[in-house]
Design an enzyme around this catalytic site. Structure first.
Site, PDB file in Angstrom:
ATOM      1  N   HIS A   1      -1.823  -1.297 -11.129  1.00 14.01           N
ATOM      2  CA  HIS A   1      -2.592  -0.785  -9.999  1.00 14.01           C
ATOM      3  C   HIS A   1      -3.822  -1.649  -9.807  1.00 14.01           C
ATOM      4  O   HIS A   1      -4.388  -2.160 -10.773  1.00 14.01           O
ATOM      5  CB  HIS A   1      -2.994   0.678 -10.246  1.00 14.01           C
ATOM      6  CG  HIS A   1      -3.464   1.385  -9.012  1.00 14.01           C
ATOM      7  ND1 HIS A   1      -4.766   1.302  -8.573  1.00 14.01           N
ATOM      8  CD2 HIS A   1      -2.807   2.174  -8.126  1.00 14.01           C
ATOM      9  CE1 HIS A   1      -4.889   2.029  -7.467  1.00 14.01           C
ATOM     10  NE2 HIS A   1      -3.727   2.558  -7.173  1.00 14.01           N
TER      11      HIS A   1
ATOM     12  N   ASP B   1       3.293   5.757  -7.518  1.00 18.12           N
ATOM     13  CA  ASP B   1       4.434   5.400  -6.682  1.00 18.12           C
ATOM     14  C   ASP B   1       5.733   5.359  -7.478  1.00 18.12           C
ATOM     15  O   ASP B   1       6.816   5.525  -6.919  1.00 18.12           O
ATOM     16  CB  ASP B   1       4.203   4.030  -6.031  1.00 18.12           C
ATOM     17  CG  ASP B   1       2.988   4.021  -5.130  1.00 18.12           C
ATOM     18  OD1 ASP B   1       2.901   4.903  -4.265  1.00 18.12           O
ATOM     19  OD2 ASP B   1       2.121   3.155  -5.301  1.00 18.12           O
TER      20      ASP B   1
ATOM     21  N   HIS C   1       0.858  -1.191   0.000  1.00 17.09           N
ATOM     22  CA  HIS C   1       0.000   0.000   0.000  1.00 17.09           C
ATOM     23  C   HIS C   1       0.893   1.239   0.000  1.00 17.09           C
ATOM     24  O   HIS C   1       1.463   1.599  -1.016  1.00 17.09           O
ATOM     25  CB  HIS C   1      -0.926  -0.060   1.213  1.00 17.09           C
ATOM     26  CG  HIS C   1      -2.025   0.959   1.216  1.00 17.09           C
ATOM     27  ND1 HIS C   1      -2.292   1.796   0.158  1.00 17.09           N
ATOM     28  CD2 HIS C   1      -2.936   1.296   2.185  1.00 17.09           C
ATOM     29  CE1 HIS C   1      -3.324   2.574   0.454  1.00 17.09           C
ATOM     30  NE2 HIS C   1      -3.724   2.302   1.675  1.00 17.09           N
TER      31      HIS C   1
END
Length: 430
Positions: free
Chosen positions: A308, A365, A267
């Site tokens: 994702h 990310d 996460h």
């Protein structure tokens, strides 16, 4: 078009149930399955809740197939370009963009609540010097309830909003204090004449021995990252906050639980994993070899920062932050080989049939860790930065849930353990 109701029939039992179709303002039609257990005697199995809506919400909308992310109806691209994090915080909390007077008042209220009790600084100093900042954050945030125990009437809407403002204002102060304890530096108190992100950077990096000048470029980049991370619908940490909140727990306990969920490498820790992966790859020349490894199902190596859970298209936040990467590195005058490596990795992956077919596009990310690194923020603080931003979403979701009658969260399970068996005395076992 779906009919008004969808009928499910158990022919063996001669029973059927009509399931209402719930339609939101956007998104897929959803079946209301509450009546299935009581009518047919079944419940549903959905590991990871990939096909289950646990609530209704008016805060964030995502269409993963189209790469859409909107806060309260506003596209993330517009907010990232034109708004500020404090304005976005107001939007998520109250549902509308503020007029100038409302924004100024909200900004003043957040500024008023930036300080933390001095005993909390003593509490932080009790952690081991090399404790992970996320461990400290979870403990300190959870302890806030002990400092506001006389102001925790969660049935009072004004008290709920006040708690939310406290959380948004104090998270940067707590985060900076945890970092400085980790570094062995004295606590830096908030300088309230500074803006939100400037104040945080000052608390992070200022030292008593010399004057610290906050970089406008760094503050602007941080503000953008905070906007992009402010909320993301019912992700793992937000769902955790809502689940804990369904018990009637105070908001500080709920957010502490959210921090713990965010800490997981799948996460909030994903951007740390991206930098570790880039370090492992080492140079641009090694990229093809690692691309081949990523495609080998027998090789444990995985490309971090690609794909994702929700987005099956390009993550809209990644497109925004990719451009910001170039701007930050250029304006700060940093020639980062890791950025060159990341760009080559992205280029090859986007042209490779394997990744294109699986829709493994770079996500937020993939780039955020590079920006944090350029700003001088250590890897151990990456997830903490995420937590500062996501606190806005957590408290907004918590308030929304508190205003809506809801049952305590109680997922079901499929039991696969032993059937009933009789207890045997110790001497008869074996």
């Amino acid at each position: 078009m779906l009919s008004k109701n969808v009928v499910i029939t158990d022919e063996a039992a001669g029973k059927h149930v009509e399931l209402p179709v719930i339609r939101g303002t956007e998104g897929e039609p959803t079946l209301d399955i509450k009546a299935v257990p009581s009518t047919l005697g079944y419940f549903t199995y959905d590991p990871g809740y990939a096909a289950t809506a646990s609530c209704t919400s008016e805060i964030t909308f995502i269409d993963g197939n189209k790469g859409i992310l909107r806060y309260r109806g506003y596209p993330i691209e517009q907010l990232a370009e034109r708004s500020t994090f404090v304005e976005v915080a107001y939007l998520l909390l109250f549902g509308e963009l503020p007029i100038e007077e409302q924004l100024n008042q909200f900004r003043d209220e957040l500024t008023y609540h930036t300080m933390i009790h001095e005993r909390l600084n003593h509490f932080i100093s009790g952690f081991h010097y090399d404790a992970h900042p996320m461990a400290m954050m979870a403990g300190v945030v959870g302890s806030l309830a002990a400092f506001y125990h006389n102001r925790l009437d969660m049935e009072n809407p004004e008290e709920r909003v006040l708690s939310a403002k406290r959380m948004i204002a104090k998270m940067p102060t707590i985060a900076a204090a945890c970092y400085r304890h980790h570094m062995g530096w004295p606590i830096a108190y908030p300088r309230n004449r500074l803006r939100f992100c400037e104040r945080f950077l000052d608390m992070m990096f200022s030292v008593p021995s010399e004057q610290y000048m906050v970089s406008e470029v760094a503050a602007r980049a941080l503000d953008l990252l905070f906007i992009l991370h402010a909320d993301h619908e019912q992700n793992a940490s937000t769902s955790t906050v809502r689940l804990v909140g369904s018990t009637g727990a105070n908001p500080y306990a709920c957010v502490a639980a959210g921090i713990s969920a965010l800490w997981g490498p799948a996460h909030g820790g994903a951007n740390e994993a991206v930098l570790a992966m880039l370090d492992e790859i080492g140079s641009v020349g090694n990229v093809p070899h690692f691309i081949d490894r990523a495609k080998d199902k027998n090789d444990p190596f995985r490309l971090m920062g690609f794909g994702h859970r929700v987005y099956k298209n390009y993550d809209p936040r990644a497109a925004i932050i990719r451009q910001a990467c170039y701007e930050v590195l250029d304006e700060l005058g940093k020639d980062d080989p890791m950025m060159d490596l990341a760009m080559e990795l992205e280029r090859i992956a986007l042209e490779d049939d394997f990744f294109v077919e699986k829709k493994l596009y770079p996500n937020v990310d993939f780039y955020s860790g590079i920006i944090y690194k350029a700003l001088g923020i250590p890897v151990s603080m990456f997830t903490v930065m995420f937590a500062i931003a996501r606190t806005v979403g957590w408290v907004s979701q918590w308030i929304e849930q508190s205003e809506t009658p809801t049952k305590i969260g109680r997922p079901r399970q499929v039991y696969r353990g032993p059937q009933e068996r009789k207890y045997k005395a110790l001497h008869r076992r074996g």
